[in-house]
Design a protein around this motif. Structure first.
Motif, mmCIF file in Angstrom:
data_model
loop_
_atom_site.group_PDB
_atom_site.id
_atom_site.type_symbol
_atom_site.label_atom_id
_atom_site.label_comp_id
_atom_site.label_asym_id
_atom_site.label_seq_id
_atom_site.Cartn_x
_atom_site.Cartn_y
_atom_site.Cartn_z
ATOM 1 N N GLY A 213 0.838 -1.202 0.000
ATOM 2 C CA GLY A 213 0.000 0.000 0.000
ATOM 3 C C GLY A 213 0.862 1.237 0.000
ATOM 4 O O GLY A 213 1.783 1.360 0.801
ATOM 5 N N PHE A 214 0.600 2.154 -0.906
ATOM 6 C CA PHE A 214 1.357 3.398 -0.977
ATOM 7 C C PHE A 214 0.728 4.416 -0.017
ATOM 8 O O PHE A 214 -0.506 4.543 0.019
ATOM 9 N N PRO A 215 1.561 5.099 0.807
ATOM 10 C CA PRO A 215 0.994 6.089 1.745
ATOM 11 C C PRO A 215 0.148 7.138 1.027
ATOM 12 O O PRO A 215 0.604 7.783 0.082
ATOM 13 N N THR A 216 -1.094 7.301 1.458
ATOM 14 C CA THR A 216 -1.999 8.266 0.837
ATOM 15 C C THR A 216 -1.568 9.685 1.182
ATOM 16 O O THR A 216 -1.509 10.045 2.365
ATOM 17 N N VAL A 322 1.272 -4.377 6.430
ATOM 18 C CA VAL A 322 1.268 -5.482 7.391
ATOM 19 C C VAL A 322 2.385 -5.316 8.413
ATOM 20 O O VAL A 322 2.210 -5.591 9.607
ATOM 21 N N ALA A 323 3.563 -4.835 7.945
ATOM 22 C CA ALA A 323 4.695 -4.654 8.857
ATOM 23 C C ALA A 323 4.362 -3.629 9.930
ATOM 24 O O ALA A 323 4.648 -3.826 11.111
ATOM 25 N N ALA A 324 3.746 -2.520 9.531
ATOM 26 C CA ALA A 324 3.371 -1.492 10.502
ATOM 27 C C ALA A 324 2.244 -1.982 11.410
ATOM 28 O O ALA A 324 2.227 -1.693 12.611
ATOM 29 N N ALA A 325 1.288 -2.735 10.838
ATOM 30 C CA ALA A 325 0.177 -3.250 11.644
ATOM 31 C C ALA A 325 0.677 -4.223 12.707
ATOM 32 O O ALA A 325 0.133 -4.280 13.818
ATOM 33 N N LEU A 326 1.727 -4.965 12.376
ATOM 34 C CA LEU A 326 2.293 -5.904 13.336
ATOM 35 C C LEU A 326 2.852 -5.161 14.541
ATOM 36 O O LEU A 326 2.692 -5.577 15.691
ATOM 37 N N VAL A 327 3.491 -4.019 14.295
ATOM 38 C CA VAL A 327 4.034 -3.217 15.389
ATOM 39 C C VAL A 327 2.904 -2.599 16.206
ATOM 40 O O VAL A 327 2.977 -2.511 17.437
ATOM 41 N N SER A 328 1.836 -2.156 15.533
ATOM 42 C CA SER A 328 0.721 -1.533 16.254
ATOM 43 C C SER A 328 0.002 -2.525 17.158
ATOM 44 O O SER A 328 -0.750 -2.127 18.057
#
Length: 446
Positions: A213-216, A322-328
């Motif tokens: 996903g590209f940052p909006t 997914v990588a950022a969601a894992l940290v959250s």
């Protein structure tokens, strides 16, 4: 190159994602938006690192220099959010960071001539103030995730935080090499795994996060420009530029590359441009990650292209929600336990800088005392400036901004305006011949 680049990413990963976690909690964002902030921080950190290492025109120091989200702006940004109310403060933050970044870019060529006004007594006071101001955030995570730490914490939260802290310390004490350098990351992972059987970890957001996903751009709305917020972030940028200058000098000694004003100006332009571009993708101000300077000294891998690979990895991680969601998904008490180390290390780094300031000379000790005392007022007495106008509290409630202004003014009063015959205070550019840079000593303002 890939493994060495990954090591640089691992050494600074926790620091990159900690800032959006703090801001997300302060703005009361839902997990999906907090994940977006973390992905944006990783993405923009990668871009800034590539600018520093590879360079474009007169932008970039072309040193093995890692850039990421600065801790220096956290207090100022949370003050803006408190004044504006939850997520409504984010567009104002982004607008202020854009202006501060562009101003810093314009001033880069002249900043080296002003750096003598930021001797160790000033920078050490500000760095110490940053660490002390952030510690309440860690205890707020342990208490209830509110970032204030004002109420009593459940025993389960305290226990989980204590275990995460103990694991981090144990890895740092007994591990060696790569594992030792990622002790904070291991503490986060181990604490989260322990929280799963206790029902304190929530992975529901992982199923909704995409693989790519590209940052909006401007996800939280177009940037808004508020003069008090801009002034506050411009002060933060001065702190960032001072720290980056010191880090470039130390890194130049390590890699045997002379660092003159031309190199420093190019490095500061990369910091400033990275900061100005970051808000477009929902990121924050960028600065040098000094623990990576220590990693270069420890690993003896001096190639800037290795760090460029690390920057590319950061960009890819930013494009993977997914990588950022894992940290959250990491429970807030675990973050709080590890945050005690992370934020406390910043304060210790400031103390190490103050050791070089000669506190037994002149009124330097008085400068530090007043700076810390006034700068900690918003943290020690909540609502201390409540009677002031909202435009003033944006600056005053950021102890970092207030403390930095006060430290510079007091240094001018006691060390520059006393007597024309007195010798000028040493400049941060007067680096020692053989600087002792270790991962422990170098891990300060990000």
């Amino acid at each position: 190159m890939i493994t060495s680049g990954l090591q640089h990413v691992a050494a600074m990963y926790a620091g990159v994602v900690a800032v959006p976690l703090v801001i997300g909690a302060a703005a009361q964002l839902n997990p999906a938006d907090t994940t977006l902030l973390m992905a944006a921080s990783l993405f923009t950190a990668g871009i800034a690192t590539l600018l520093q290492t590879l360079g474009i025109w007169k932008i970039g120091a072309r040193l093995p220099f890692v850039n990421g989200v600065s801790f220096g702006g956290v207090a100022a940004m949370t003050a803006i959010i408190a004044a504006e109310g939850a997520s409504a403060g984010l567009p104002i933050i982004f607008g202020a960071v854009i202006v501060a970044g562009l101003l810093a870019f314009a001033l880069s060529s002249w900043f080296c001539k002003l750096v003598r006004f930021f001797p160790p007594v000033v920078t050490g006071s500000v760095i110490t103030l940053i660490g002390l101001s952030l510690l309440p955030v860690a205890f707020g995570w342990i208490t209830d995730g509110g970032g204030e730490g004002g109420s009593s914490a459940p025993m389960g939260n305290i226990g989980l935080a204590a275990i995460a802290l103990a694991i981090t310390l144990a890895v740092r004490r007994y591990a060696r090499g790569f594992l030792q350098s990622v002790a904070i990351l291991i503490g986060l992972v181990a604490g989260t795994l322990l929280a799963i059987p206790l029902g304190m970890a929530d992975f529901s957001e992982l199923g909704e996060a995409g693989l790519f996903g590209f940052p909006t751009p401007f996800h939280f709305g177009p940037p808004q420009f508020s003069l008090p917020a801009i002034i506050s972030m411009c002060i933060v940028m001065l702190v960032i530029m001072t720290e980056s200058t010191a880090d470039m000098i130390a890194l130049g000694k390590i890699v045997d590359k002379p660092v003159d004003e031309k190199v420093i100006a190019a490095g500061l332009r990369a910091d400033a441009l990275g900061s100005a571009v970051a808000p477009v993708f929902n990121g924050f101000a960028a600065s040098a990650f000094a623990q990576n300077v220590g990693l270069v000294a420890m690993s003896k891998v001096r190639s800037r292209f290795v760090v460029a690979v690390g920057g590319a990895i950061l960009v890819l991680l930013g494009l993977c929600p997914v990588a950022a969601a894992l940290v959250s998904a990491v429970p807030l008490p675990v973050l709080g336990g590890v945050g005690v180390v992370l934020f406390g290390t910043i304060a210790v780094s400031g103390i190490q800088t103050l050791v070089q300031a000669g506190l037994d000379q002149g009124e330097n000790a008085l400068i530090v005392a007043v700076t810390l005392g006034v700068g900690l007022a918003p943290e020690m007495a909540h609502g201390f400036y409540a009677q002031f106008p909202d435009s003033a509290t944006i600056i005053l409630d950021s102890g970092i901004s207030t403390g930095c202004i006060l430290a510079v003014l007091l240094n001018l009063l006691f060390n520059h305006l006393r007597s024309r015959k007195a010798e000028p205070p040493p400049s941060p550019l007067d680096a020692p011949t053989e600087p002792k840079v270790t991962p422990q000593a170098a891990a300060h303002l990000h």
